[in-house]
Design a protein around this motif. Sequence first.
Motif, PDB file in Angstrom:
ATOM      1  N   ALA B 112       0.133  12.180   5.785  1.00  0.00           N
ATOM      2  CA  ALA B 112       1.517  12.637   5.608  1.00  0.00           C
ATOM      3  C   ALA B 112       2.491  11.511   5.956  1.00  0.00           C
ATOM      4  O   ALA B 112       3.498  11.324   5.268  1.00  0.00           O
ATOM      5  CB  ALA B 112       1.765  13.868   6.485  1.00  0.00           C
ATOM      6  N   ASP B 113       2.180  10.763   7.006  1.00  0.00           N
ATOM      7  CA  ASP B 113       3.047   9.661   7.422  1.00  0.00           C
ATOM      8  C   ASP B 113       3.126   8.599   6.322  1.00  0.00           C
ATOM      9  O   ASP B 113       4.198   8.072   6.015  1.00  0.00           O
ATOM     10  CB  ASP B 113       2.509   9.060   8.729  1.00  0.00           C
ATOM     11  CG  ASP B 113       3.472   8.043   9.306  1.00  0.00           C
ATOM     12  OD1 ASP B 113       4.690   8.335   9.332  1.00  0.00           O
ATOM     13  OD2 ASP B 113       3.027   6.952   9.704  1.00  0.00           O
ATOM     14  N   HIS B 114       1.964   8.286   5.731  1.00  0.00           N
ATOM     15  CA  HIS B 114       1.948   7.288   4.650  1.00  0.00           C
ATOM     16  C   HIS B 114       2.745   7.779   3.439  1.00  0.00           C
ATOM     17  O   HIS B 114       3.536   7.035   2.859  1.00  0.00           O
ATOM     18  CB  HIS B 114       0.509   6.984   4.225  1.00  0.00           C
ATOM     19  CG  HIS B 114      -0.204   6.070   5.169  1.00  0.00           C
ATOM     20  ND1 HIS B 114       0.147   4.752   5.339  1.00  0.00           N
ATOM     21  CD2 HIS B 114      -1.242   6.282   5.998  1.00  0.00           C
ATOM     22  CE1 HIS B 114      -0.645   4.200   6.244  1.00  0.00           C
ATOM     23  NE2 HIS B 114      -1.499   5.113   6.657  1.00  0.00           N
ATOM     24  N   ILE B 115       2.499   9.003   3.058  1.00  0.00           N
ATOM     25  CA  ILE B 115       3.150   9.549   1.860  1.00  0.00           C
ATOM     26  C   ILE B 115       4.665   9.607   2.069  1.00  0.00           C
ATOM     27  O   ILE B 115       5.448   9.290   1.174  1.00  0.00           O
ATOM     28  CB  ILE B 115       2.598  10.966   1.522  1.00  0.00           C
ATOM     29  CG1 ILE B 115       1.090  10.903   1.246  1.00  0.00           C
ATOM     30  CG2 ILE B 115       3.344  11.574   0.325  1.00  0.00           C
ATOM     31  CD1 ILE B 115       0.670  10.034   0.090  1.00  0.00           C
ATOM     32  N   PRO B 121      -1.614   5.857  -2.700  1.00  0.00           N
ATOM     33  CA  PRO B 121      -2.700   4.981  -3.146  1.00  0.00           C
ATOM     34  C   PRO B 121      -2.244   3.909  -4.133  1.00  0.00           C
ATOM     35  O   PRO B 121      -2.844   2.838  -4.203  1.00  0.00           O
ATOM     36  CB  PRO B 121      -3.677   5.955  -3.822  1.00  0.00           C
ATOM     37  CG  PRO B 121      -3.353   7.287  -3.252  1.00  0.00           C
ATOM     38  CD  PRO B 121      -1.900   7.278  -2.928  1.00  0.00           C
ATOM     39  N   ALA B 122      -1.165   4.176  -4.875  1.00  0.00           N
ATOM     40  CA  ALA B 122      -0.703   3.213  -5.869  1.00  0.00           C
ATOM     41  C   ALA B 122       0.147   2.103  -5.247  1.00  0.00           C
ATOM     42  O   ALA B 122       0.519   1.149  -5.926  1.00  0.00           O
ATOM     43  CB  ALA B 122       0.108   3.931  -6.951  1.00  0.00           C
ATOM     44  N   HIS B 123       0.431   2.211  -3.946  1.00  0.00           N
ATOM     45  CA  HIS B 123       1.332   1.256  -3.302  1.00  0.00           C
ATOM     46  C   HIS B 123       0.715  -0.132  -3.180  1.00  0.00           C
ATOM     47  O   HIS B 123       1.386  -1.144  -3.348  1.00  0.00           O
ATOM     48  CB  HIS B 123       1.720   1.788  -1.916  1.00  0.00           C
ATOM     49  CG  HIS B 123       2.714   0.933  -1.204  1.00  0.00           C
ATOM     50  ND1 HIS B 123       2.351   0.032  -0.229  1.00  0.00           N
ATOM     51  CD2 HIS B 123       4.051   0.829  -1.323  1.00  0.00           C
ATOM     52  CE1 HIS B 123       3.435  -0.579   0.220  1.00  0.00           C
ATOM     53  NE2 HIS B 123       4.483  -0.108  -0.422  1.00  0.00           N
ATOM     54  N   SER B 124      -0.573  -0.184  -2.855  1.00  0.00           N
ATOM     55  CA  SER B 124      -1.240  -1.482  -2.718  1.00  0.00           C
ATOM     56  C   SER B 124      -2.745  -1.316  -2.891  1.00  0.00           C
ATOM     57  O   SER B 124      -3.263  -0.201  -2.813  1.00  0.00           O
ATOM     58  CB  SER B 124      -0.959  -2.088  -1.334  1.00  0.00           C
ATOM     59  OG  SER B 124      -1.618  -1.329  -0.335  1.00  0.00           O
ATOM     60  N   ILE B 129      -7.962   1.583  -1.684  1.00  0.00           N
ATOM     61  CA  ILE B 129      -9.345   1.689  -1.186  1.00  0.00           C
ATOM     62  C   ILE B 129      -9.376   2.518   0.103  1.00  0.00           C
ATOM     63  O   ILE B 129     -10.333   3.250   0.361  1.00  0.00           O
ATOM     64  CB  ILE B 129      -9.990   0.286  -1.006  1.00  0.00           C
ATOM     65  CG1 ILE B 129     -11.506   0.385  -0.793  1.00  0.00           C
ATOM     66  CG2 ILE B 129      -9.372  -0.481   0.145  1.00  0.00           C
ATOM     67  CD1 ILE B 129     -12.277   0.774  -2.003  1.00  0.00           C
ATOM     68  N   TYR B 130      -8.287   2.454   0.891  1.00  0.00           N
ATOM     69  CA  TYR B 130      -8.211   3.264   2.113  1.00  0.00           C
ATOM     70  C   TYR B 130      -8.246   4.757   1.770  1.00  0.00           C
ATOM     71  O   TYR B 130      -9.038   5.516   2.337  1.00  0.00           O
ATOM     72  CB  TYR B 130      -6.928   2.927   2.885  1.00  0.00           C
ATOM     73  CG  TYR B 130      -6.528   3.973   3.899  1.00  0.00           C
ATOM     74  CD1 TYR B 130      -7.214   4.101   5.100  1.00  0.00           C
ATOM     75  CD2 TYR B 130      -5.474   4.849   3.643  1.00  0.00           C
ATOM     76  CE1 TYR B 130      -6.859   5.081   6.022  1.00  0.00           C
ATOM     77  CE2 TYR B 130      -5.105   5.817   4.552  1.00  0.00           C
ATOM     78  CZ  TYR B 130      -5.801   5.938   5.744  1.00  0.00           C
ATOM     79  OH  TYR B 130      -5.452   6.905   6.641  1.00  0.00           O
ATOM     80  N   PHE B 131      -7.393   5.171   0.830  1.00  0.00           N
ATOM     81  CA  PHE B 131      -7.349   6.596   0.476  1.00  0.00           C
ATOM     82  C   PHE B 131      -8.652   7.030  -0.195  1.00  0.00           C
ATOM     83  O   PHE B 131      -9.129   8.139   0.015  1.00  0.00           O
ATOM     84  CB  PHE B 131      -6.153   6.888  -0.443  1.00  0.00           C
ATOM     85  CG  PHE B 131      -4.862   7.106   0.298  1.00  0.00           C
ATOM     86  CD1 PHE B 131      -4.646   8.279   1.008  1.00  0.00           C
ATOM     87  CD2 PHE B 131      -3.873   6.149   0.315  1.00  0.00           C
ATOM     88  CE1 PHE B 131      -3.458   8.489   1.704  1.00  0.00           C
ATOM     89  CE2 PHE B 131      -2.679   6.340   0.999  1.00  0.00           C
ATOM     90  CZ  PHE B 131      -2.467   7.519   1.708  1.00  0.00           C
TER      91      PHE B 131
END
Lengths: 129, 194
Positions: B112-115, B121-124, B129-131
Amino acid sequence: MQSDHAGHAHQGGHSDHGDVGSHLRLYWMIGAALYVFTIITVAVNQVHLAIPLAITVALIVATIKGSMVATVFMHLGNEKRWIYGSLLLTAFFFVAMITITTLTLRDTIGTATVHEVSTGAAHPGAVER
Amino acid sequence: MNIPYTVETRPDTGLANGKLGIWLFLASEVMLFGALFSTYIILRTGSVEWPHGELNVWLGMANTFILIGSSVTMVMSWAALKMREWGKHRAYLIVTFLLAAAFLVNKYFEYADHIRRGEGPAHSTFLAIYFTMTGLHGLHIIGGMVVMAYLIGPGAKLFKSNPEQFTNRIEYTGLYWHFVDLVWIFLFPVLYLL
């Protein structure tokens, strides 16, 4: 057809367990050791080692932790040869997959060199990365 | 008609069918996660720079503690059952289930914090690969929870009619659960620390 209650030999490996009770202490100790190794991993990360050394240390500690889980919790220290055999095959294919993948890192077929891309003179079929 | 070799061992393998079956399944899981670790190596070595400190190490460490704790309670649950201590078995299995839920709650806050910061996932490449890796691992956690919920609930009836077969089911669930823990033991340093 055999019955489940035929009174035959039961599940083998670590599972012949008249002595399960004697392993309880070991399970707790392994759990505690896994916590300690996790703290060590994070502590090493906090001192900001050089990247290659940090990777080496982290993966060595992770491998030790993984071995403890597999040997004690998954009872691989005392299993039947069919299980060892299937895991040996798995290990072979796993290493082959990682090796083949790593080998492709040296593969430059179909890729443009930096010079070719910068001058726009890539040979036919070249692909920009 | 009874299914053969659910409790007694086969004369050729020396194993009950379920045990060999779960190990073959885990072998396929090794290849599945192995492919993703290979992908990680390719992406990381092929990138000009790789981000450090993007993930919350302390949340990752907390989740490592949670999963290790759940592995201990899982093996204790099986051991209690071998000693026919039904109450202890239930308590340990329920604690394992709750720890798995705690892991997912933690993961939810991380995602949630990332989003919220627009880091999907499209950010980098790193976040992609993390997601992918943690998402697949999270699905395995959910799968384990479904099996545990069944064994805590309706599946527990089997203990009365066939305690040996029920004990074997707990053992196979435990093998799967320890594997999920083992995968996280490698995911944590690879994604959070390196």
